[in-house]
Design a protein around this motif. Structure first.
Motif, PDB file in Angstrom:
ATOM      1  N   LEU A 175       0.841  -1.200   0.000  1.00  0.00           N
ATOM      2  CA  LEU A 175       0.000   0.000   0.000  1.00  0.00           C
ATOM      3  C   LEU A 175       0.875   1.249   0.000  1.00  0.00           C
ATOM      4  O   LEU A 175       1.705   1.438   0.890  1.00  0.00           O
ATOM      5  CB  LEU A 175      -0.920  -0.007   1.223  1.00  0.00           C
ATOM      6  N   LEU A 176       0.674   2.111  -0.998  1.00  0.00           N
ATOM      7  CA  LEU A 176       1.412   3.361  -1.137  1.00  0.00           C
ATOM      8  C   LEU A 176       0.470   4.510  -0.827  1.00  0.00           C
ATOM      9  O   LEU A 176      -0.545   4.690  -1.508  1.00  0.00           O
ATOM     10  CB  LEU A 176       1.960   3.505  -2.565  1.00  0.00           C
TER      11      LEU A 176
ATOM     12  N   ILE B 139       3.146  -1.133   4.361  1.00  0.00           N
ATOM     13  CA  ILE B 139       2.528   0.141   4.004  1.00  0.00           C
ATOM     14  C   ILE B 139       3.613   1.212   3.955  1.00  0.00           C
ATOM     15  O   ILE B 139       4.382   1.364   4.911  1.00  0.00           O
ATOM     16  CB  ILE B 139       1.457   0.554   5.032  1.00  0.00           C
ATOM     17  N   LEU B 140       3.695   1.945   2.849  1.00  0.00           N
ATOM     18  CA  LEU B 140       4.556   3.111   2.741  1.00  0.00           C
ATOM     19  C   LEU B 140       3.675   4.332   2.922  1.00  0.00           C
ATOM     20  O   LEU B 140       2.794   4.595   2.103  1.00  0.00           O
ATOM     21  CB  LEU B 140       5.275   3.147   1.387  1.00  0.00           C
ATOM     22  N   LEU B 141       3.902   5.074   3.988  1.00  0.00           N
ATOM     23  CA  LEU B 141       2.961   6.112   4.412  1.00  0.00           C
ATOM     24  C   LEU B 141       3.642   7.474   4.506  1.00  0.00           C
ATOM     25  O   LEU B 141       4.598   7.655   5.279  1.00  0.00           O
ATOM     26  CB  LEU B 141       2.382   5.712   5.778  1.00  0.00           C
TER      27      LEU B 141
ATOM     28  N   GLY C  14      -0.016  11.340   8.353  1.00  0.00           N
ATOM     29  CA  GLY C  14       0.499   9.988   8.480  1.00  0.00           C
ATOM     30  C   GLY C  14       0.450   9.442   9.885  1.00  0.00           C
ATOM     31  O   GLY C  14       0.148   8.263  10.100  1.00  0.00           O
ATOM     32  N   PHE C  15       0.738  10.286  10.881  1.00  0.00           N
ATOM     33  CA  PHE C  15       0.712   9.830  12.267  1.00  0.00           C
ATOM     34  C   PHE C  15      -0.688   9.382  12.675  1.00  0.00           C
ATOM     35  O   PHE C  15      -0.868   8.351  13.317  1.00  0.00           O
ATOM     36  CB  PHE C  15       1.182  10.955  13.194  1.00  0.00           C
TER      37      PHE C  15
ATOM     38  N   PRO D 176       3.531  -3.963   8.803  1.00  0.00           N
ATOM     39  CA  PRO D 176       4.650  -3.021   8.948  1.00  0.00           C
ATOM     40  C   PRO D 176       4.360  -1.706   8.223  1.00  0.00           C
ATOM     41  O   PRO D 176       3.823  -1.693   7.119  1.00  0.00           O
ATOM     42  CB  PRO D 176       5.827  -3.762   8.290  1.00  0.00           C
ATOM     43  N   ILE D 177       4.731  -0.594   8.861  1.00  0.00           N
ATOM     44  CA  ILE D 177       4.552   0.733   8.276  1.00  0.00           C
ATOM     45  C   ILE D 177       5.911   1.405   8.136  1.00  0.00           C
ATOM     46  O   ILE D 177       6.674   1.485   9.113  1.00  0.00           O
ATOM     47  CB  ILE D 177       3.641   1.621   9.145  1.00  0.00           C
TER      48      ILE D 177
END
Length: 226
Positions: free
Chosen positions: A8-9, A52-54, A63-64, A80-81
């Motif tokens: 997930l981007l 996930i790339l956030l 993002g937080f 994992p983030i």
């Protein structure tokens, strides 16, 4: 055919999403876009993701806050983030990222090779865990068949046990190689811990499978590998 993992981007800028897709396309996995925190949470309701790339700086839900929602959900709390940020506010800002549940915190512009390598580790861990779940499901199916007096005895049962053992051996070999790679690369502590957890589950499943061998004990005592 091996099912691809989903990544997930999450970024509100289309050009950033395009850049991430260009970097990660070499992994040959399924890349899913989300242009906001709300859109990311919606995608997580129905699909399973390896990582996930956030982006941190997003209008509305940043993002937080998005990470906090992800970690509160039982379905998604273990995904994992990796936080991506265009600015560096110093140690306090980075600490906030880790406190929100991130396994890594990368400032832009980032090295494409490094980002791809980090994502690849979590994709590998996800795929091994999926294989483990498949073996556990087959094992439970065998136990249920044995309890009903079906395929639980005779040559058919022996053949299924042999197949399960061979499949599990393949996963064990791959997990061992991955753990060695993580040790050699001095990878993130979160990745190493995840790999260790996977190995413990593999050990438990191997013991459960061994318990099904004739004369080794009571199959009904085999633990679940959820």
């Amino acid at each position: 055919m091996v099912q691809k993992a989903k990544i997930l981007l999450v970024d509100d800028r289309p050009e950033n999403l395009l850049a991430l897709e260009a970097i990660l396309s070499a992994l040959d996995q399924t890349l899913v876009r989300a242009s906001s925190g709300e859109e990311a949470l919606k995608a997580l309701l129905t699909d399973d993701f390896a990582v996930i790339l956030l982006d941190v700086q997003m209008p509305g839900m940043d993002g937080f806050e998005t990470a906090a929602h992800i970690k509160r959900r039982e379905r998604t709390r273990d995904i994992p983030i990796i936080f991506l940020t265009a600015i560096n506010h110093g140690p306090h800002h980075t600490f906030r990222g880790y406190a929100a549940g991130a396994v890594d915190y990368i400032s832009k512009p980032f090295d494409p090779w490094v980002l791809r390598a980090k994502v690849s580790v979590f994709v590998d861990l996800y795929m091994k865990n999926c294989q483990l779940k498949e073996q556990a499901a087959l094992l439970r199916l065998q136990l249920e068949g044995g309890g009903k007096g079906g395929v639980g005895d005779g040559k058919e049962a022996a053949g299924l046990l042999a197949e399960l053992s061979a499949r599990l051996a393949a996963v064990e070999e791959q997990a061992e190689a991955l753990s060695k790679q993580l040790d050699d690369d001095a990878a993130d502590a979160a990745a190493v811990a995840t790999a260790a957890h996977l190995e413990r589950k593999l050990t438990g499943l191997r013991r459960a499978l061994d318990a099904l061998e004739p004369g080794t004990g009571n199959p009904s005592s085999v633990p679940s590998q959820n």
